[in-house]
Enzyme design. Sequence first.
Site, PDB file in Angstrom:
ATOM      1  N   GLY A 181       0.794  -1.225   0.000  1.00 24.55           N
ATOM      2  CA  GLY A 181       0.000   0.000   0.000  1.00 24.55           C
ATOM      3  C   GLY A 181       0.831   1.283   0.000  1.00 24.55           C
ATOM      4  O   GLY A 181       1.894   1.356  -0.613  1.00 24.55           O
ATOM      5  N   VAL A 193       4.070  -2.273  15.477  1.00 27.68           N
ATOM      6  CA  VAL A 193       3.856  -1.067  16.286  1.00 27.68           C
ATOM      7  C   VAL A 193       3.021  -1.333  17.542  1.00 27.68           C
ATOM      8  O   VAL A 193       2.895  -0.439  18.387  1.00 27.68           O
ATOM      9  CB  VAL A 193       3.224   0.083  15.456  1.00 27.68           C
ATOM     10  N   TYR A 222     -12.092   4.053  13.757  1.00 30.93           N
ATOM     11  CA  TYR A 222     -11.048   4.537  12.846  1.00 30.93           C
ATOM     12  C   TYR A 222     -10.991   6.064  12.849  1.00 30.93           C
ATOM     13  O   TYR A 222      -9.922   6.658  13.019  1.00 30.93           O
ATOM     14  CB  TYR A 222     -11.322   4.019  11.437  1.00 30.93           C
ATOM     15  N   LYS A 270      -7.905   8.565  14.224  1.00 26.30           N
ATOM     16  CA  LYS A 270      -7.157   9.535  13.409  1.00 26.30           C
ATOM     17  C   LYS A 270      -7.275  10.948  13.994  1.00 26.30           C
ATOM     18  O   LYS A 270      -6.327  11.734  13.918  1.00 26.30           O
ATOM     19  CB  LYS A 270      -7.625   9.482  11.957  1.00 26.30           C
ATOM     20  N   ASP A 322      -5.510  -2.026  -0.212  1.00 27.18           N
ATOM     21  CA  ASP A 322      -6.266  -3.120   0.404  1.00 27.18           C
ATOM     22  C   ASP A 322      -7.238  -2.596   1.460  1.00 27.18           C
ATOM     23  O   ASP A 322      -8.265  -3.233   1.719  1.00 27.18           O
ATOM     24  CB  ASP A 322      -5.306  -4.115   1.089  1.00 27.18           C
TER      25      ASP A 322
HETATM   26  P1  NAP Z   1      -3.025  -1.139   3.754  1.00 28.93           P
HETATM   27  O1  NAP Z   1      -2.804  -1.362   2.298  1.00 28.93           O
HETATM   28  O2  NAP Z   1      -4.077  -1.912   4.474  1.00 28.93           O
HETATM   29  O3  NAP Z   1      -1.611  -1.343   4.489  1.00 28.93           O
HETATM   30  C1  NAP Z   1      -1.517  -1.214   5.881  1.00 28.93           C
HETATM   31  C2  NAP Z   1      -0.096  -1.502   6.308  1.00 28.93           C
HETATM   32  O4  NAP Z   1      -0.036  -1.376   7.753  1.00 28.93           O
HETATM   33  C3  NAP Z   1       0.344  -2.932   5.965  1.00 28.93           C
HETATM   34  O5  NAP Z   1       1.705  -2.908   5.560  1.00 28.93           O
HETATM   35  C4  NAP Z   1       0.204  -3.657   7.301  1.00 28.93           C
HETATM   36  O6  NAP Z   1       1.093  -4.754   7.461  1.00 28.93           O
HETATM   37  C5  NAP Z   1       0.612  -2.534   8.256  1.00 28.93           C
HETATM   38  N1  NAP Z   1       0.257  -2.798   9.643  1.00 28.93           N
HETATM   39  C6  NAP Z   1      -0.969  -3.102  10.170  1.00 28.93           C
HETATM   40  N2  NAP Z   1      -0.849  -3.318  11.491  1.00 28.93           N
HETATM   41  C7  NAP Z   1       0.472  -3.161  11.798  1.00 28.93           C
HETATM   42  C8  NAP Z   1       1.220  -3.267  12.991  1.00 28.93           C
HETATM   43  N3  NAP Z   1       0.658  -3.616  14.160  1.00 28.93           N
HETATM   44  N4  NAP Z   1       2.558  -3.022  12.949  1.00 28.93           N
HETATM   45  C9  NAP Z   1       3.149  -2.693  11.783  1.00 28.93           C
HETATM   46  N5  NAP Z   1       2.508  -2.599  10.610  1.00 28.93           N
HETATM   47  C10 NAP Z   1       1.173  -2.841  10.634  1.00 28.93           C
HETATM   48  O7  NAP Z   1      -3.363   0.386   4.064  1.00 28.93           O
HETATM   49  P2  NAP Z   1      -2.992   1.759   3.319  1.00 28.93           P
HETATM   50  O8  NAP Z   1      -4.188   2.213   2.617  1.00 28.93           O
HETATM   51  O9  NAP Z   1      -1.688   1.662   2.614  1.00 28.93           O
HETATM   52  O10 NAP Z   1      -2.852   2.688   4.618  1.00 28.93           O
HETATM   53  C11 NAP Z   1      -1.632   3.281   5.045  1.00 28.93           C
HETATM   54  C12 NAP Z   1      -1.989   4.400   5.996  1.00 28.93           C
HETATM   55  O11 NAP Z   1      -2.764   5.389   5.299  1.00 28.93           O
HETATM   56  C13 NAP Z   1      -2.846   3.966   7.193  1.00 28.93           C
HETATM   57  O12 NAP Z   1      -2.432   4.639   8.355  1.00 28.93           O
HETATM   58  C14 NAP Z   1      -4.245   4.420   6.787  1.00 28.93           C
HETATM   59  O13 NAP Z   1      -5.080   4.641   7.903  1.00 28.93           O
HETATM   60  C15 NAP Z   1      -3.928   5.695   6.032  1.00 28.93           C
HETATM   61  N6  NAP Z   1      -4.988   6.142   5.113  1.00 28.93           N
HETATM   62  C16 NAP Z   1      -5.337   5.380   4.040  1.00 28.93           C
HETATM   63  C17 NAP Z   1      -6.319   5.855   3.178  1.00 28.93           C
HETATM   64  C18 NAP Z   1      -6.724   5.084   1.945  1.00 28.93           C
HETATM   65  O14 NAP Z   1      -7.618   5.555   1.221  1.00 28.93           O
HETATM   66  N7  NAP Z   1      -6.145   3.934   1.649  1.00 28.93           N
HETATM   67  C19 NAP Z   1      -6.948   7.082   3.410  1.00 28.93           C
HETATM   68  C20 NAP Z   1      -6.580   7.819   4.521  1.00 28.93           C
HETATM   69  C21 NAP Z   1      -5.574   7.350   5.355  1.00 28.93           C
HETATM   70  P3  NAP Z   1       0.711  -6.260   6.975  1.00 28.93           P
HETATM   71  O15 NAP Z   1       1.071  -6.317   5.508  1.00 28.93           O
HETATM   72  O16 NAP Z   1       1.582  -7.117   7.835  1.00 28.93           O
HETATM   73  O17 NAP Z   1      -0.754  -6.467   7.228  1.00 28.93           O
END
Ligand code: NAP
Length: 245
Positions: free
Chosen positions: A17, A64, A168, A172, A204
């Site tokens: 991601g 984390v 969630y 944030k 994802d």
């Molecule tokens: P994602 O594809 O679900 O990836 C999440 C990542 O966090 C994965 O690498 C996962 O590792 C890791 N993770 C989860 N729990 C963890 C832990 N305890 N320790 C270390 N790593 C952990 O999500 P994403 O969309 O890239 O999101 C990245 C950030 O952007 C998040 O903080 C999310 O809230 C924020 N965000 C996303 C969006 C969006 O539209 N996607 C919008 C606003 C904010 P594993 O591979 O091991 O599961």
Amino acid sequence: MNTNTNKIALVTGATRGIGLETVRQLAETGVHVLLAGRNRDKAVEAALALQARGLPVEAIALDVTDATSIASAAQQVETRHGRLDILVNNAGILLDDPVQKVSGQSLETWRKTFDTNVFGVIATTQAFLPLLHRSAAGRIVNVSSLLGSNTLHSDPASPIYDFKVPAYNVSKSAVNAWTVQLAHELKDSTIKVNTIHPGYVQTDMNAGQGEVTVPEGARTSVRLALIDADGPNGGYFHLDQVLPW
Ligand code: NAP
């Protein structure tokens, strides 16, 4: 464009991601990036793929929610590099049950969400802050969300008004509040901390339903990671736009 070859960064939740792409984009500018993942094998696999493209990336295990894992990662960074210039707190989870009301999400959902999204950010930052103080210009980027904005959640005209995934969203909001508190502590130091919204990104987390591509989604983290001494401290941004708290 290799302008940052003297910098060392660590990105949490970087196995896929936005985190993985943030590692790639930082490394493309010459930053030596520690790709942190809670699963060591996945982190190594992701780092090897970027190394194969000639990028300065190394894997590190970091969950984390696990104090021992965080302490071990900080110790390894101290031993290998002696300091840290950039920390991107990117790891995050969304567990809310979409069919439940705001008041109906289980306490377990709230606790698990806060363990990763809030206490994980605080614990990781506490562990790496001594190494960031050894940097000439430490930078912390907290990956929050537009969904953390209480101003927008209170405005019926806002696009997120009906998007109530409360554990969630409130996690944030807490990351944003933590950023303001930490920025005050750091205001007379060379470290800057900011909180960001990456955009609604095709990852994802939303089953690929986002509006913007992953490369676009990493741009705000990278931008705030590379701000110079004139850059902001304690702000909330999407790209160069200031967001309402
Ligand atoms: P994602 O594809 O679900 O990836 C999440 C990542 O966090 C994965 O690498 C996962 O590792 C890791 N993770 C989860 N729990 C963890 C832990 N305890 N320790 C270390 N790593 C952990 O999500 P994403 O969309 O890239 O999101 C990245 C950030 O952007 C998040 O903080 C999310 O809230 C924020 N965000 C996303 C969006 C969006 O539209 N996607 C919008 C606003 C904010 P594993 O591979 O091991 O599961």
